[in-house]
Design an enzyme around this catalytic site. Structure first.
Site, PDB file in Angstrom:
ATOM      1  N   ALA A 242      39.411  37.718  40.434  1.00 45.61           N
ATOM      2  CA  ALA A 242      39.832  37.967  39.156  1.00 45.61           C
ATOM      3  C   ALA A 242      38.798  38.372  38.211  1.00 45.61           C
ATOM      4  O   ALA A 242      39.224  38.822  36.891  1.00 45.61           O
ATOM      5  CB  ALA A 242      40.924  36.985  38.649  1.00 45.61           C
ATOM      6  N   ALA A 243      37.508  38.462  38.664  1.00 44.92           N
ATOM      7  CA  ALA A 243      36.469  39.067  37.686  1.00 44.92           C
ATOM      8  C   ALA A 243      36.915  40.463  37.294  1.00 44.92           C
ATOM      9  O   ALA A 243      36.881  40.890  35.963  1.00 44.92           O
ATOM     10  CB  ALA A 243      35.226  39.056  38.251  1.00 44.92           C
ATOM     11  N   GLY A 244      37.328  41.438  38.265  1.00 44.51           N
ATOM     12  CA  GLY A 244      37.433  42.727  37.865  1.00 44.51           C
ATOM     13  C   GLY A 244      38.758  42.672  37.009  1.00 44.51           C
ATOM     14  O   GLY A 244      38.853  43.411  36.115  1.00 44.51           O
ATOM     15  N   ASP A 245      39.672  42.125  37.370  1.00 45.27           N
ATOM     16  CA  ASP A 245      41.007  41.812  36.211  1.00 45.27           C
ATOM     17  C   ASP A 245      40.595  41.287  34.789  1.00 45.27           C
ATOM     18  O   ASP A 245      41.018  41.700  33.763  1.00 45.27           O
ATOM     19  CB  ASP A 245      41.832  40.795  36.995  1.00 45.27           C
ATOM     20  CG  ASP A 245      42.578  41.617  38.239  1.00 45.27           C
ATOM     21  OD1 ASP A 245      42.520  42.629  38.378  1.00 45.27           O
ATOM     22  OD2 ASP A 245      42.845  40.609  38.895  1.00 45.27           O
TER      23      ASP A 245
END
Length: 295
Positions: A242-245
């Protein structure tokens, strides 16, 4: 406050922590198991809300035990769930293996997300009130297109995360204002490995692109301007789920506040860097004060 609507998936993440991910046919012993609310749509909603945005969620949870938990997680973060549907059957799940380097491998089972094939009554009206619509590709493509067309009719900025990577319909790209792939998704979409060249190719189809580069930060490109590279803070990654989110949610808030592009990108990179230092998806996402302090 920033008006953000997220049309996207809501999943329960079933996360196994291991020294290394198993190869095909291999069994490994894990050291920990957790259930963490996630899904790309819900993740972006939580990230934006914690970053200070005013956020509403459109999607679906199931009628199983996970459904109320997923709804509660969104609401506890301040996300409006009035139009979040409940579909008969299981909620979406993501089965995630996280290794000791912080890398992950994920299998997503759509569940209730697969029932969202088009906008339902009231959802276009909600989108029309927003500054920004966040889209991903974990819902049926027909719903994503429906949402994009509604946003376009009402002059709402469309930010698309093309994940999971797949061929994108020309009409979806034509409606998109900002495309935010990671470097692998950008390469898959364009067939070009070099992210600078991939960004220029994507600008033939959308007016603005941000390619996220993990620990290397991100690259921003827009028609008629010079590209901007922004480094990420140097941190020890525990879990990159979830780093991209987190990046997209924070970026949407910064864009809504009309910060300059480089400042928006640096702020979003700081949010993502904070998230990878903690395990889990929504549980790892930082609050606005933390992002301000780190950027």
């Amino acid at each position: 406050m920033t008006g953000i609507v997220v049309l996207g998936s809501t999943n329960m993440d079933l996360v196994a922590f291991v020294a290394h991910a198993p190869e095909r046919g291999e069994t490994v012993t894990g050291r920990e198991f957790r259930t963490v609310p996630g899904g790309k749509g819900a993740n972006q909603a939580v990230a934006a809300a914690r970053a200070g945005g005013e956020v509403a969620m459109i999607g679906a949870v199931g009628s199983d035990a996970f459904g109320p938990q997923l709804r509660h997680t969104l609401e506890s973060c301040g996300v409006d769930t009035d139009l979040l549907r409940t579909a008969e059957g299981p909620s979406g799940t993501a089965h995630i293996v996280v290794d000791d380097e912080g890398g992950n491998a994920i299998v997503v089972i759509p569940g209730a997300n697969g029932t969202v094939t088009a906008l339902a009554p009231g959802e276009e009206a909600l989108i029309a009130t927003a500054d920004t619509l966040l889209l991903q590709l974990e819902l049926p493509l027909s719903a994503v297109l429906d949402g994009a067309e509604a946003a376009r009719r009402h002059g709402v900025r469309i930010v698309l995360t093309p994940s999971p990577a797949q061929p994108l319909p020309p009409e979806l790209l034509a409606a998109t204002d900002l495309l935010v792939p990671n470097e692998h998704e950008a390469a898959t979409i364009t067939g070009i490995a070099d992210h600078h060249a991939a960004a220029q190719e994507l600008l033939r189809q959308v007016p603005e692109v941000v390619i996220t580069l993990g620990s290397a930060g991100c690259l921003y490109a827009a028609r008629g301007t010079e590209p901007i590279s922004v480094p990420a803070p140097a941190v020890h990654a525990v879990d990159t789920t979830a780093a991209g989110d987190t990046f997209v949610g924070a970026l949407a808030v910064a864009l809504g506040e009309k910060k300059p592009p480089r400042q928006c990108l640096a702020w979003a990179c700081a949010a993502a860097a904070l998230s990878v230092q903690r395990p889990g998806a929504s549980s790892s996402m930082p609050y606005r004060a933390e992002i301000d302090a780190a950027s």
